[in-house]
Design a protein around this motif. Sequence first.
Motif, PDB file in Angstrom:
ATOM      1  N   UNK A 319       0.836  -1.203   0.000  1.00 32.28           N
ATOM      2  CA  UNK A 319       0.000   0.000   0.000  1.00 32.28           C
ATOM      3  C   UNK A 319       0.869   1.249   0.000  1.00 32.28           C
ATOM      4  N   UNK A 320       1.883   1.265   0.875  1.00 33.50           N
ATOM      5  CA  UNK A 320       2.783   2.424   0.941  1.00 33.50           C
ATOM      6  C   UNK A 320       3.614   2.554  -0.320  1.00 33.50           C
ATOM      7  N   UNK A 473      -7.876   9.904  -4.374  1.00 25.92           N
ATOM      8  CA  UNK A 473      -8.650   8.698  -4.697  1.00 25.92           C
ATOM      9  C   UNK A 473      -7.964   7.458  -4.139  1.00 25.92           C
ATOM     10  N   UNK A 474      -6.644   7.347  -4.366  1.00 24.93           N
ATOM     11  CA  UNK A 474      -5.924   6.170  -3.888  1.00 24.93           C
ATOM     12  C   UNK A 474      -5.945   6.090  -2.366  1.00 24.93           C
ATOM     13  N   UNK A 475      -5.655   7.206  -1.698  1.00 28.45           N
ATOM     14  CA  UNK A 475      -5.618   7.220  -0.238  1.00 28.45           C
ATOM     15  C   UNK A 475      -6.984   6.897   0.342  1.00 28.45           C
ATOM     16  N   UNK A 476      -8.034   7.437  -0.276  1.00 26.69           N
ATOM     17  CA  UNK A 476      -9.380   7.161   0.216  1.00 26.69           C
ATOM     18  C   UNK A 476      -9.742   5.693   0.114  1.00 26.69           C
ATOM     19  N   UNK A 477      -9.406   5.064  -1.023  1.00 25.41           N
ATOM     20  CA  UNK A 477      -9.710   3.643  -1.197  1.00 25.41           C
ATOM     21  C   UNK A 477      -8.922   2.795  -0.208  1.00 25.41           C
ATOM     22  N   UNK A 478      -7.610   3.106  -0.049  1.00 31.40           N
ATOM     23  CA  UNK A 478      -6.781   2.339   0.885  1.00 31.40           C
ATOM     24  C   UNK A 478      -7.271   2.514   2.318  1.00 31.40           C
TER      25      UNK A 478
END
Length: 495
Positions: A319-320, A473-478
């Motif tokens: 993820x990171x 978008x990516x941070x919200x999904x993760x």
Amino acid sequence: MSSLRQLVSQTAIYGLSSIVGRFLNYLLVPLYTYTFSAGEYGVVSEFYAYAGFFAVLLVLGLETGYFRFRQRPEFSGDEVYRSALGFLLIANLGFIAAIYYWQQPLADWLQYPQHPEYLLWFGWILALDALSALPFARLRAENRAWRFAGIKMTEIFIAIALNLLFLLAWPKLNNLWPDNELAAYYDPTLGVGYIFLANLAASVCKLLLLLPQFRAVRFQLDPRVLGPMLRYSLPMVIIGFAGMVNEMLDRAILKVLLPYDLPTNLKMLGIYGACYKLSILMSLFVQAFRYAGEPFFFSYAGRADAKRAYALVMQYFVIAGVFIFLVVMLFIDLFKYFIGEEYRAGLEVVPILLMANLLLGIYVNLSVWYKLSDRTGLGAWVSLAGAGLTIVLNICWIPVWGYVGSAWATLACYLFMVVLSWALGRRYYPVSYPVGKIAGYFALGLALYFANRYVLDIYQINVWLAGSLGLIIYTGIAAWLDVRPMLQKRRVTSA
């Protein structure tokens, strides 16, 4: 889990020295690429490619061997440390003696006959860094992360200061006051040699700061300790050397395999080396994780939930890592100004190299299977297979595609090693890694990257706006899929 929180905190501290510190060092890239031509910078890229190989050879795998054997009840930590340090000292003194003896023939062979001093300076850098590896390993094993970080940061600041002195301040002083007393000591013909001198001085200072770790023990070569430790550690040299083939071989052989004359080949090497630096955020993340992860994996191995913890570590590492890929690639139109205009012709390799380094980090996670099952020999075969693939692909692709072929060869090699290591790990040390979720994050990251390029090319949207939207978008999904459930579980457990 408290141990996982400790791993995160240790990674953050090591990251302070690796990511923050070397990011400051990374800021020297504009200095180099705006000061030297691509051909001159190619010399630096070539020498530091060699450095990767010798860094592995000169440490002899004893860093990992120390972590493994200090845990064994039949040996004390001091016994292991003394024997390993004494052996390293003898090996590296022999290396320096060999450099002294063959200095000019080696310089002729590398096509730098006018600068044999480059080899001597670089040899001392390599030997001093190798001797520092074990004291640093002891600091890591004792969880003295802040001292580790402080020494690393000091080394980096000294190197940066001396680079600025040699490449900016001193030449400018000589231009303004040509009759000053220091002017006679400055030799413009050394060129990139001043980069090597700055790094050599920084390595000397680092070793001086580590003297308490040397004075705290007496050197000894205890066969009872050294024999089994070398049998465990030397396969790690093969693993590390093969890893350097995968990571550094392209920059070491581009000068030879590119189908142009020597000046053009060095120019192409300089461009590739500079663009490789744009993937350094991922490299530093992997390095910081490796510093904290290796002691964690060994210390956690005996616990009942160890394999579950390793799976969670892998999940959050990916993820990171994908987040870092997006940070660089969604804002590549801004990152490109870190290198001179001449070097930007190679920007197409940056996403390939970022993904390759992320796969390398996954392989570091997967390597727990051969380290904890004491199958380092089998792990060496995995690395050798990857190295063989790297050599073949570079030989085949560089003459056709140039340095882009090198980037693709690196990616293909790490993908192959990840798949092979995962398959062997399922047999010898099975861990239930969330393969589907990991693949999903890779797909999400690539989709956001390509969508970003499409939006920028078609609609000419502001770079900051488009990049920030992708990261949100990516941070919200993760956060929704993984961070939120973890926080909820922690609240239930604490209640």
